[in-house]
Design a protein around this motif. Sequence first.
Motif, PDB file in Angstrom:
ATOM      1  N   UNK A   1       0.842  -1.201   0.000  1.00  0.00           N
ATOM      2  CA  UNK A   1       0.000   0.000   0.000  1.00  0.00           C
ATOM      3  C   UNK A   1       0.877   1.251   0.000  1.00  0.00           C
ATOM      4  N   UNK A   2       1.880   1.264   0.877  1.00  0.00           N
ATOM      5  CA  UNK A   2       2.767   2.415   0.959  1.00  0.00           C
ATOM      6  C   UNK A   2       3.557   2.627  -0.322  1.00  0.00           C
ATOM      7  N   UNK A   3       4.036   1.529  -0.919  1.00  0.00           N
ATOM      8  CA  UNK A   3       4.794   1.642  -2.170  1.00  0.00           C
ATOM      9  C   UNK A   3       3.929   2.259  -3.263  1.00  0.00           C
ATOM     10  N   UNK A   4       2.687   1.805  -3.366  1.00  0.00           N
ATOM     11  CA  UNK A   4       1.792   2.346  -4.390  1.00  0.00           C
ATOM     12  C   UNK A   4       1.561   3.838  -4.181  1.00  0.00           C
ATOM     13  N   UNK A   5       1.424   4.262  -2.918  1.00  0.00           N
ATOM     14  CA  UNK A   5       1.185   5.688  -2.642  1.00  0.00           C
ATOM     15  C   UNK A   5       2.438   6.517  -2.937  1.00  0.00           C
TER      16      UNK A   5
END
Length: 257
Positions: free
Chosen positions: A238-242
């Motif tokens: 999730x963090x990588x995508x953001x």
Amino acid sequence: MTGVTNGDGDPRRAIELLWGVSAPPRRGPKPKLTTADVVRAAVALADAADDIEAVTIRRVAEQLGVSPMSLYTYVPGRAELLDLMIDHAHGELTAPGQDLGWRAALTAIAEDQWALFHRHPWLLQVTTSRSALGPHSFAKYERELRAVEGIGLGDVEMDAVVALVTGLVRSTARSSLDHARLVRTSGMTDAQWWQRAAPVLAEIPAADAAHYPLSSRVGTAAGEAHNAAEDPAFVFRFGLARVLDGIEVLIASRTAG
């Protein structure tokens, strides 16, 4: 577990070892081992113990069936050995597909590093303020930069993007491994721990959900979704995508005009 800082040794000797610069020929019998043998033994020790502190000159020598003093024939000390171990581990990383766009390439790089940390948890116990200046570590950085080359970032920004992505991988992988270690040492899954903790918490009026409505609602939703208090793998992706979304917005803002 205590942290260990790499780069504490003699930089010249460490770099010579990392790049295979040969020392002058020595008289006497041919050495029984190679530096690569020593590094592989040290990595195996760290992997088996799940702890970089397990790697000492004495223990590596025992693993190889030689005296500790003879090991100094191959490495000057533990500090240089640590640099060699890090670079050796970086040699397991692979390049993303050539036809991938920058976003997919950074995702592939991040996933590769996430898996590397889970194969070699001791890497997260090393404070890498000074990179291991070896060929595999250079290749790692080169691949990371190549993923964002020519997409509209300056050189300093390219370096910052790489640091942002790799820093996210490192922090979430540490959470993942800490969580797995806690389950292993406690002998309880998160669900089992909560079964024991929830009844006690329910006896305390001040901890009632009415006092903490957001914590109760969100915590319950996350717990049901992950079947645990947290899911580091979810947070990582999730963090990588953001992070990639933010980079995409920056790039688009520069091409909009």
